[in-house]
Structures are given as structure tokens and as C-alpha cells.
Write a protein that holds these residues in place. Structure first.
Motif: not given
Lengths: 297, 228
Positions: A269-277
Motif C-alpha cells: 500500500x502507499x502507506x507501506x511504501x512511505x514506511x520503506x522510504x
């Protein structure tokens, strides 16, 4: 304050430009390391989702003894309904079972010619409450059902559920172990890249110290450099992962049959991508912090 | 106010650079540190600038006890000092302008102010036309003037100058001394280490003579007579 911030950013970018190759190498290695961790995370995510959907489909089938009189069926159904975790029950007579078989066989139903419905056992399909769809609770329920004398056998996809659960657990474990090892490696790489930058800026750092630069003024550009390395590395990993996902999606989707074809293969999800970044940035910051502790004393 | 109490310095190679130095320089004074090479002038200035730590003794500058084991604000001390020393080199990959501007950038000076101040000080050291040149393209004398400009651009409260005129020609020497005197007139304390007796004789300021790391406590005229 704004000009100080701009000047700090300018110094960070100048440092990166001045040590382009080590920086690109660090970004590449961070990208690949995070990609490996992300692959395992994505597989684990899809396994979890698949299991969840699987569990929604899980029900029990209790086969009754063939000689069970029809007038006892209602009593059996009532006894099953009273068991904890049972949402609903449905009686399937040998005639219903035969109709179901014929329906599933379609044009090949002729293979059933001459077979009497009475060879099929009557059965009860049992829907379970969501919270009772775990393996231990189902086992407990089955043992209670088996105490009903007219019940011959109870079936459910136990082995499949247990195998998938085990695999899912293994994926999560691998993700954490691999993640831990790769994170340590990434911090080491970032720290060493920054060591090169610090070495190449040794004279400048020395002159700035002599001019009264505060420790923060000297260190912050290196922190920013680590932060940018981490962010770009994480960005590279997400991008590569998405490309891999798209390729796999196209190859894998046609292979899925039955209800599984309706289960989507998920991406983060977008949230997880932001977390990875953000995770990449934290890693970068941590690596640069270690480098500054070692080389900027 | 600069105060030194019983300051001694012995380097790890056992060479003693200073022995039991006491001094007190009131704010706004101009003081010469004189003495031959190896007399401890540079070490004394380095201790005041916080580059070297004394082996024993106490140093207090503008109320900051810089020899205190927990003294961490060395950068605050350095912001009020203009340090001119052959050991404090220029950045070779930068222009004249960038070298001087760096002194203001590190203290968070706004860009407009940097532009004005750097332009002004380069004019005063006669390098207004060389701002964009790499320091490598300058002569030794010109480089020394950049070092001086860099030390003075921040309008320090205290100037520690180690042989600031050593490699300059007579005209430039006078201009640099004129510049330092301007700062002195405006209240800056100046401690200038030099072996140049002619220079010392030209100005009526206090002289602290050093020899073999000890303060000799004698007037320069007497020193000249003895040596003569």
C-alpha cells in the motif's frame, strides 16, 4: 536560519557530487538490499492475505452413517448447532450430493449412470464463526462432533491450512533474519561511504573547525548525505520491486484457477511504501551518525 | 581579558615549549610577543586559540576557562578570535572569495552580509580584483593577505597573529599593520607574535619577550642592547 539550512543542503549535495561513485555504489547496494527484504515482505503479505481468504472458505463437512434414519437428522443438526463456534448448518442428503456431483461433472455426468444416490453418505455442511476458524479450535470442535454417534467422519482442509500457516511463519522469520543482516550491512556501507566523503573533506572540516563552526554545522551535511542515500536506495528498491511485481503478475495470473484466481496478488500500500522510504532514510541517518561518531570527533 | 596562570606545555616528544607562563592582557590592548624561533610564541598562541592544550596551568579568555576539562564550547571561543597562522592554511580548491566567505558561512551570516563584508575586507587587503581567482594562482604574499582577510572578516574581539607580515614586502607589511591598527583603534585586542625587531620598534606597544619557553620580562630596547 533559512540561509543556514540552504547552505547545509548545498554542502551535502556538493559532498555527494564530489564523491559521486561511492555515493552511487552505496545507493545501489542499499537499493538491492532493501529489495531483497521487500521481496520477502511482499511474499509474506500475499501469503497472509491468501490464508485469510482461505480461512474464509473453511468449513467442516460431517459425514453421517449411511443407515442414519431421516427422522434423526433434525436432532443431529440441533446438537451440532449447539456446539460453540458453529454459525450455521446445512443437511446434504444423498440425493442433494448426487445432484451436486452431476452439476460439477457437467457434460461428463454420464459416468454416474447406474449409480444410486444411496451409495453417497448423507452429510452436514457446517459454517464456522470467524473466530473459530483457527486450527486448534477446529480440532476441538471436531472432537466434540465425533462424540455424536451418527457421525462417521469429519473433514476439513487441515493439512493445507497448517502447511500454509507454517510457510507464512517461515517467510516472516526469514524476512526478519535477512532484514537484520542486510540492515547491518547497509549501515556499514553507508558509514564507509561517508568515511570517504569525510576524508575527502578533511581540510575543509579542519578549516571550518578553526573558524568556529559548531559540531552540528559540520555534522549535519553528512547526516543529510546519509539521509539522501537511504531515501534514494529505498526508492530504487521500491521501483525494482514494482517492476518485478508487474512482470510476475502477468506470468502468474493466468496460472491461477478456481477461487484462487479471484484472490488478487497484492502490492504494498502507499502507506507501506512511505514506511520503506522512511526506513531507508532512518538507515541512512543511522549510518551517517555512526560515521560521524567514528571520523568526526 | 586574556589571562594565563602558570602555563606550561611539554609536547609528547618531551620538548618543552612553555614553562610557567603568566600573563594578563586587558581588553583592547595591542601586545607583541617577541622571541627567536622555538621560543614558544606559536605554542602560546595555539593554546589561546584552543588548538593545543597546556600540560599544566590555567587559561581564561573573556571569562571562559578554556583549560577546564569540561570546556566544550571551543567553537564559541574561536568565533571571537581572528587567528592568523602559517599552520592555518587556505582551502586550495576554492577561490579567494570562497575562502574568506567560509569564515562567515560557518557562523550563519546571511548571504547579503557575506557579500558586503567579503567585498569590504578584500578591498582592504588589496585583493578586490582577485576574488574569483583560485588561491593557487596567488603569490605567497597574496595568499598571506587572504589568510589575514579571512581572520578579520568576522570582526573578531581578539586577533592572534603569528608572523602575519613575515613574507610580505615592505609596502604590504605596512598595509597589513595599518589594517591591524584600524581594528585595534576599534577596540580589538591584538596579540602579535613576531621575530621582526624593526616592526616592534616602530610601535609603542607592550612587548612580551619569550626565550626557550619562558617569559623574559624585559623591555625590547634592553634585549636589543644585550644581543648587540
Amino acid at each position: 536560519m533559512i540561509h543556514l539550512f540552504r547552505y547545509t543542503l548545498f554542502r551535502a549535495f556538493r559532498n555527494m557530487k564530489g564523491n559521486l561513485f561511492p555515493n552511487l555504489t552505496a545507493i545501489g547496494i542499499i537499493g538491492i538490499s532493501l529489495l531483497l527484504v521487500s521481496i520477502f515482505s511482499l511474499i509474506a503479505l500475499n501469503f497472509s492475505y491468501f490464508l485469510k481468504r482461505w480461512e474464509e472458505k473453511i468449513g467442516l463437512i460431517a459425514y453421517l452413517k449411511r443407515e442414519t434414519p431421516v427422522n434423526e437428522v433434525e436432532a443431529i443438526l440441533n446438537r451440532i448447532r449447539e456446539l460453540p463456534g458453529v454459525e450455521s448448518v446445512k443437511y446434504v442428503s444423498p440425493f442433494d450430493a448426487m445432484a451436486f456431483l452431476e452439476d460439477r461433472l457437467g457434460e461428463q455426468r454420464s459416468v454416474l449412470d447406474g449409480i444410486q444416490p444411496k451409495v453417497l453418505p448423507p452429510s452436514v455442511e457446517i459454517d464456522l464463526k470467524r473466530e473459530y476458524r483457527t486450527s486448534p479450535q477446529m480440532k476441538e470442535l471436531i472432537s466434540k462432533m465425533k462424540k455424536i454417534p451418527q457421525i462417521e467422519e469429519v473433514q476439513y482442509g487441515q493439512e493445507w491450512v497448517e502447511t500454509f500457516s507454517g510457510l507464512n511463519h517461515f517467510m516472516h522469520l526469514t524476512q526478519w533474519i535477512l532484514g537484520g543482516l542486510l540492515f547491518a550491512a547497509m549501515i556499514f556501507i553507508i558509514s564507509n561511504t561517508l568515511q570517504l566523503t569525510i576524508s575527502s573533506r578533511k581540510d575543509e572540516i579542519e578549516v571550518m573547525k578553526m573558524m568556529g563552526a559548531s559540531p552540528a554545522f559540520i555534522r549535519i551535511p553528512f547526516y543529510i548525505e546519509g539521509l539522501i542515500q537511504g531515501l534514494l536506495g529505498a526508492g530504487v528498491s521500491v521501483l525494482l520491486l514494482y517492476l518485478l511485481y508487474e512482470i510476475l503478475l502477468r506470468r502468474l495470473t493466468p496460472l491461477l484457477k478456481g477461487w484462487m484466481s479471484a484472490v488478487p496478488i497484492l502490492f504494498f500500500s502507499g502507506e507501506t511504501i512511505v514506511t520503506i522510504l522512511a526506513g531507508g532514510m532512518v538507515l541512512g541517518l543511522f549510518g551517517s551518525f555512526i560515521a560521524s561518531m567514528r571520523f568526526l570527533r | 581579558m586574556i589571562q594565563m596562570f602558570h602555563v606550561s606545555k611539554t609536547y609528547p616528544n618531551k620538548i618543552t615549549a612553555l614553562t610557567d607562563i603568566n600573563l594578563e592582557i586587558p581588553p583592547g590592548d595591542f601586545v607583541f610577543l617577541s622571541g627567536p624561533s622555538g621560543s614558544g610564541k606559536s605554542t602560546l598562541l595555539k593554546i589561546l586559540f584552543g588548538i593545543e592544550k597546556p600540560t599544566s596551568g590555567e587559561v581564561i579568555i573573556h571569562g571562559m576557562r578554556i583549560t577546564h576539562p569540561r570546556f566544550k564550547k571551543i567553537y564559541q571561543l574561536r568565533r571571537m578570535i581572528g587567528f592568523i597562522s602559517p599552520d592555518f592554511r587556505l582551502l586550495r580548491d576554492r577561490t579567494v572569495w570562497e575562502n574568506v566567505a567560509l569564515a562567515l558561512e560557518v557562523v550563519g551570516c546571511p548571504p547579503q552580509e557575506i557579500k558586503r563584508k567579503v567585498g569590504e575586507i578584500l578591498s582592504r587587503v588589496g585583493l578586490q580584483e582577485r576574488g574569483r581567482d583560485s588561491v593557487l594562482s596567488l603569490s605567497a604574499g597574496e595568499q598571506q593577505r587572504v589568510i589575514i582577510a579571512r581572520a578579520l572578516v568576522n570582526q573578531p574581539l581578539l586577533i592572534l597573529a603569528d608572523e602575519p607580515t613575515g613574507i610580505l614586502d615592505t609596502r604590504m607589511k605596512e598595509e597589513v599593520m595599518g589594517l591591524l591598527l584600524d581594528f585595534h583603534q576599534n577596540g580589538t585586542t591584538i596579540l602579535l607574535a613576531t621575530r621582526d625587531r624593526d616592526l616592534i620598534q616602530k610601535f609603542p606597544y607592550q612587548v612580551i619577550p619569550l626565550q626557550e619557553g619562558r617569559r623574559m620580562d624585559e623591555k625590547i630596547e634592553e634585549g636589543v642592547k644585550e644581543e648587540g
